[in-house]
Design a protein around this motif. Structure first.
Motif, PDB file in Angstrom:
ATOM      1  N   LEU A 159      13.434  35.776  45.896  1.00 52.19           N
ATOM      2  CA  LEU A 159      12.410  35.174  45.041  1.00 52.19           C
ATOM      3  C   LEU A 159      12.350  33.662  45.221  1.00 52.19           C
ATOM      4  O   LEU A 159      11.292  33.045  45.028  1.00 52.19           O
ATOM      5  CB  LEU A 159      12.689  35.507  43.573  1.00 52.19           C
ATOM      6  N   PHE A 160      13.483  33.057  45.604  1.00 50.38           N
ATOM      7  CA  PHE A 160      13.495  31.604  45.802  1.00 50.38           C
ATOM      8  C   PHE A 160      12.592  31.185  46.959  1.00 50.38           C
ATOM      9  O   PHE A 160      12.161  30.034  47.025  1.00 50.38           O
ATOM     10  CB  PHE A 160      14.921  31.113  46.041  1.00 50.38           C
ATOM     11  N   ASN A 161      12.298  32.111  47.853  1.00 48.22           N
ATOM     12  CA  ASN A 161      11.402  31.788  48.965  1.00 48.22           C
ATOM     13  C   ASN A 161       9.952  31.650  48.521  1.00 48.22           C
ATOM     14  O   ASN A 161       9.119  31.122  49.267  1.00 48.22           O
ATOM     15  CB  ASN A 161      11.494  32.882  50.039  1.00 48.22           C
ATOM     16  N   LEU A 162       9.646  32.123  47.307  1.00 47.36           N
ATOM     17  CA  LEU A 162       8.274  32.088  46.815  1.00 47.36           C
ATOM     18  C   LEU A 162       7.936  30.779  46.116  1.00 47.36           C
ATOM     19  O   LEU A 162       6.778  30.532  45.777  1.00 47.36           O
ATOM     20  CB  LEU A 162       8.037  33.254  45.848  1.00 47.36           C
ATOM     21  N   PHE A 163       8.961  29.932  45.904  1.00 44.30           N
ATOM     22  CA  PHE A 163       8.743  28.685  45.179  1.00 44.30           C
ATOM     23  C   PHE A 163       9.035  27.496  46.091  1.00 44.30           C
ATOM     24  O   PHE A 163       9.867  27.577  46.995  1.00 44.30           O
ATOM     25  CB  PHE A 163       9.642  28.623  43.941  1.00 44.30           C
ATOM     26  N   PRO A 164       8.352  26.384  45.880  1.00 40.08           N
ATOM     27  CA  PRO A 164       8.606  25.203  46.712  1.00 40.08           C
ATOM     28  C   PRO A 164       9.997  24.641  46.480  1.00 40.08           C
ATOM     29  O   PRO A 164      10.555  24.756  45.380  1.00 40.08           O
ATOM     30  CB  PRO A 164       7.522  24.210  46.256  1.00 40.08           C
ATOM     31  N   THR A 165      10.564  24.033  47.511  1.00 36.23           N
ATOM     32  CA  THR A 165      11.873  23.404  47.403  1.00 36.23           C
ATOM     33  C   THR A 165      11.788  22.196  46.477  1.00 36.23           C
ATOM     34  O   THR A 165      10.823  21.427  46.555  1.00 36.23           O
ATOM     35  CB  THR A 165      12.368  22.955  48.789  1.00 36.23           C
ATOM     36  N   PRO A 166      12.760  22.015  45.588  1.00 35.86           N
ATOM     37  CA  PRO A 166      12.734  20.846  44.692  1.00 35.86           C
ATOM     38  C   PRO A 166      12.630  19.545  45.480  1.00 35.86           C
ATOM     39  O   PRO A 166      13.254  19.382  46.529  1.00 35.86           O
ATOM     40  CB  PRO A 166      14.081  20.942  43.960  1.00 35.86           C
ATOM     41  N   THR A 167      11.834  18.609  44.952  1.00 40.68           N
ATOM     42  CA  THR A 167      11.665  17.324  45.637  1.00 40.68           C
ATOM     43  C   THR A 167      12.886  16.429  45.478  1.00 40.68           C
ATOM     44  O   THR A 167      13.141  15.582  46.317  1.00 40.68           O
ATOM     45  CB  THR A 167      10.424  16.601  45.093  1.00 40.68           C
ATOM     46  N   ASP A 168      13.627  16.616  44.389  1.00 45.11           N
ATOM     47  CA  ASP A 168      14.847  15.843  44.198  1.00 45.11           C
ATOM     48  C   ASP A 168      15.880  16.278  45.240  1.00 45.11           C
ATOM     49  O   ASP A 168      16.180  17.460  45.370  1.00 45.11           O
ATOM     50  CB  ASP A 168      15.401  16.078  42.788  1.00 45.11           C
ATOM     51  N   SER A 169      16.414  15.313  45.969  1.00 47.25           N
ATOM     52  CA  SER A 169      17.299  15.638  47.089  1.00 47.25           C
ATOM     53  C   SER A 169      18.565  16.355  46.651  1.00 47.25           C
ATOM     54  O   SER A 169      19.039  17.277  47.326  1.00 47.25           O
ATOM     55  CB  SER A 169      17.662  14.366  47.857  1.00 47.25           C
ATOM     56  N   SER A 170      19.125  15.959  45.506  1.00 39.46           N
ATOM     57  CA  SER A 170      20.356  16.605  45.043  1.00 39.46           C
ATOM     58  C   SER A 170      20.096  18.034  44.600  1.00 39.46           C
ATOM     59  O   SER A 170      20.864  18.949  44.925  1.00 39.46           O
ATOM     60  CB  SER A 170      20.980  15.799  43.899  1.00 39.46           C
ATOM     61  N   ASP A 171      18.992  18.259  43.860  1.00 44.85           N
ATOM     62  CA  ASP A 171      18.641  19.620  43.450  1.00 44.85           C
ATOM     63  C   ASP A 171      18.323  20.488  44.665  1.00 44.85           C
ATOM     64  O   ASP A 171      18.720  21.656  44.725  1.00 44.85           O
ATOM     65  CB  ASP A 171      17.441  19.606  42.503  1.00 44.85           C
ATOM     66  N   GLY A 172      17.608  19.920  45.622  1.00 45.60           N
ATOM     67  CA  GLY A 172      17.274  20.675  46.821  1.00 45.60           C
ATOM     68  C   GLY A 172      18.501  21.046  47.615  1.00 45.60           C
ATOM     69  O   GLY A 172      18.607  22.159  48.157  1.00 45.60           O
ATOM     70  N   LEU A 173      19.478  20.135  47.681  1.00 42.57           N
ATOM     71  CA  LEU A 173      20.716  20.413  48.412  1.00 42.57           C
ATOM     72  C   LEU A 173      21.509  21.521  47.746  1.00 42.57           C
ATOM     73  O   LEU A 173      22.028  22.428  48.418  1.00 42.57           O
ATOM     74  CB  LEU A 173      21.565  19.144  48.508  1.00 42.57           C
ATOM     75  N   ILE A 174      21.584  21.481  46.423  1.00 44.57           N
ATOM     76  CA  ILE A 174      22.301  22.531  45.696  1.00 44.57           C
ATOM     77  C   ILE A 174      21.642  23.886  45.918  1.00 44.57           C
ATOM     78  O   ILE A 174      22.311  24.898  46.143  1.00 44.57           O
ATOM     79  CB  ILE A 174      22.355  22.190  44.186  1.00 44.57           C
ATOM     80  N   LEU A 175      20.305  23.912  45.867  1.00 41.13           N
ATOM     81  CA  LEU A 175      19.580  25.159  46.098  1.00 41.13           C
ATOM     82  C   LEU A 175      19.863  25.692  47.499  1.00 41.13           C
ATOM     83  O   LEU A 175      20.094  26.895  47.685  1.00 41.13           O
ATOM     84  CB  LEU A 175      18.081  24.931  45.916  1.00 41.13           C
ATOM     85  N   LYS A 176      19.870  24.809  48.495  1.00 38.89           N
ATOM     86  CA  LYS A 176      20.134  25.235  49.858  1.00 38.89           C
ATOM     87  C   LYS A 176      21.541  25.795  50.009  1.00 38.89           C
ATOM     88  O   LYS A 176      21.745  26.842  50.613  1.00 38.89           O
ATOM     89  CB  LYS A 176      19.929  24.066  50.823  1.00 38.89           C
ATOM     90  N   ILE A 177      22.521  25.105  49.476  1.00 36.99           N
ATOM     91  CA  ILE A 177      23.912  25.536  49.629  1.00 36.99           C
ATOM     92  C   ILE A 177      24.153  26.876  48.953  1.00 36.99           C
ATOM     93  O   ILE A 177      24.854  27.736  49.487  1.00 36.99           O
ATOM     94  CB  ILE A 177      24.868  24.461  49.068  1.00 36.99           C
ATOM     95  N   PHE A 178      23.547  27.079  47.798  1.00 37.43           N
ATOM     96  CA  PHE A 178      23.815  28.301  47.049  1.00 37.43           C
ATOM     97  C   PHE A 178      22.870  29.456  47.382  1.00 37.43           C
ATOM     98  O   PHE A 178      23.247  30.618  47.235  1.00 37.43           O
ATOM     99  CB  PHE A 178      23.772  28.026  45.548  1.00 37.43           C
ATOM    100  N   PHE A 179      21.642  29.160  47.850  1.00 38.49           N
ATOM    101  CA  PHE A 179      20.679  30.242  48.019  1.00 38.49           C
ATOM    102  C   PHE A 179      19.980  30.293  49.379  1.00 38.49           C
ATOM    103  O   PHE A 179      19.740  31.380  49.904  1.00 38.49           O
ATOM    104  CB  PHE A 179      19.598  30.170  46.929  1.00 38.49           C
TER     105      PHE A 179
END
Length: 395
Positions: A159-179
């Motif tokens: 489901l995370f593929n259906l939403f845009p990546t967060p613009t905040d670099s730290s939030d985006g990095l956390i999302l990438k590492i975990f999902f």
């Protein structure tokens, strides 16, 4: 040996057979990385540029990581049967953290041969270690909680593929590492990087599902019921893969590409995402794995006896095969006329982008490497069976 012990040994043997087969196949992919002429410059799974044999060589190794992680969860459940909940959770936590450390120090060096650790590589051992930490926490809640969380992660993380990546670099990095990690590079300094190639939680879901299936292997569970469960769930999982792949809407980050060519369409059908492991990838690999377990419960012949040796000492084999492959690479690097000026490469030292051999040579090297590891693995298997040092449970 009484009937219960006999049944238990057969169950463990079937697990070791499957684990041994995937460990052997896994070495093929790493041999291709080190020795195939196109490994650094092309995508073996791209229907537009690959060949049937090259595609198969890469695709068959897709079964390795999910099966290994799944069986790690299953083994964690069986190991917990001999411990109190607190002991089992503590062991999982310590072993998980230890595996993460081993990935950073031992496996990264085996892959890169770079003593400066300019590029730290986080792959399957990192994912297993991190997942064990989460399993240590979730297993204290309940068995059902582990299974439900696992199924939610496996079926829902796409489901995370259906939403845009967060613009905040730290939030985006956390999302990438975990999902969603598919080669996320995190700079530590100008000369030191970390490559996160395995997103944690999709693999945690696979381990949790394996933990759930482990209940079918506990003492006293009827063998015919276990085989029926594995058969039914395995077939349903394969059906999920085929159905969702045909519908082509959900289950993989990228929709299936269609060609005006039957062979390319066939390749595209099976070309699903490993980074991160999509629902389709997980279903495509774990369905056959469960069917294999169902049909090999009592199987015993020369082939299963050999493969079970590798499967009984998977971590020992995993570490050794990297160091053997890379040492062999150094020898062949100099033997084929390469010079010291070409040693420093990214990420693997002694591995120029244009270096390598044809696919048949890769298969020959793979066969020789796996064969040469049989006797060391057999020795270590016997050592583990006859010794009880505490550190053996971590290897």
């Amino acid at each position: 040996m009484n009937a219960d012990n006999l049944t238990l040994s057969k169950r463990i043997l079937s697990i070791d057979i499957l684990r041994g087969i995937v460990m052997i196949i896994m070495a093929l992919d790493h041999t291709r990385d080190f020795f195939h002429v196109g490994a650094m410059t092309g995508d073996p799974l791209n229907p537009d540029t690959t060949t049937g044999m090259l595609f198969f060589t890469r695709w068959i190794t897709h079964f390795c990581a999910p099966t290994f992680v799944f069986l790690s969860g299953l083994s964690a459940y069986l190991s917990a049967q001999n411990k109190t909940p607190g002991q089992a959770s503590s062991f999982l936590l310590k072993r998980g953290l230890w595996l993460i450390l081993i990935e950073i120090i031992v496996i990264t060096f085996g892959l890169t041969f770079n003593p400066s650790y300019n590029f730290i590589i986080l792959q399957v051992i990192w994912a297993i270690g991190s997942s064990m930490v989460f399993l240590a926490l979730a297993s204290r809640i309940s068995y059902k909680a582990v299974l439900i969380i696992g199924l939610i992660l496996v079926f829902g993380h796409d489901l995370f593929n259906l939403f845009p990546t967060p613009t905040d670099s730290s939030d985006g990095l956390i999302l990438k590492i975990f999902f969603t990690a598919s080669g996320t590079v995190v700079p530590l300094s100008a000369n030191h990087l970390i490559g996160v190639f395995y997103a944690i939680l999709p693999w945690t879901g696979v381990m949790f599902v394996g933990y759930g299936v482990g209940a079918w292997y506990k003492k006293g569970y009827a063998a015919d019921r276990r085989q029926r469960n594995l058969l039914i769930v395995g077939l349903l999982t394969v059906f999920v893969f085929i159905s969702l792949r045909l519908v082509n809407i959900y289950g993989d980050p990228a929709p299936r590409k269609e060609y005006h060519d039957f062979f390319k369409n066939l390749l595209a059908f099976f070309n699903v995402s490993k980074y991160p492991p999509s629902l389709l990838y997980t279903a495509m690999t774990l369905g056959p794995a469960m069917l294999f377990l169902a049909f090999t419960e009592t199987l015993s012949n020369w082939f299963t006896r050999i493969t079970s040796v590798y499967g009984a000492v998977p971590f020992f084999y995993y570490v050794l095969h990297f160091y053997l492959l890379h040492s062999l690479l150094v020898v062949i690097f100099f033997a084929t006329g390469h010079t010291a000026k070409e040693i420093v490469q990214v990420p693997f030292l002694f591995r120029p982008a244009t270096f390598g051999f044809s696919l048949p040579i890769v298969y020959l090297i793979w066969f020789c490497v796996v064969s040469s590891l049989y006797l060391p693995c057999r020795w270590f298997k016997r050592y583990k069976e006859t010794h009880r040092q505490w550190w053996l449970s971590y290897i």
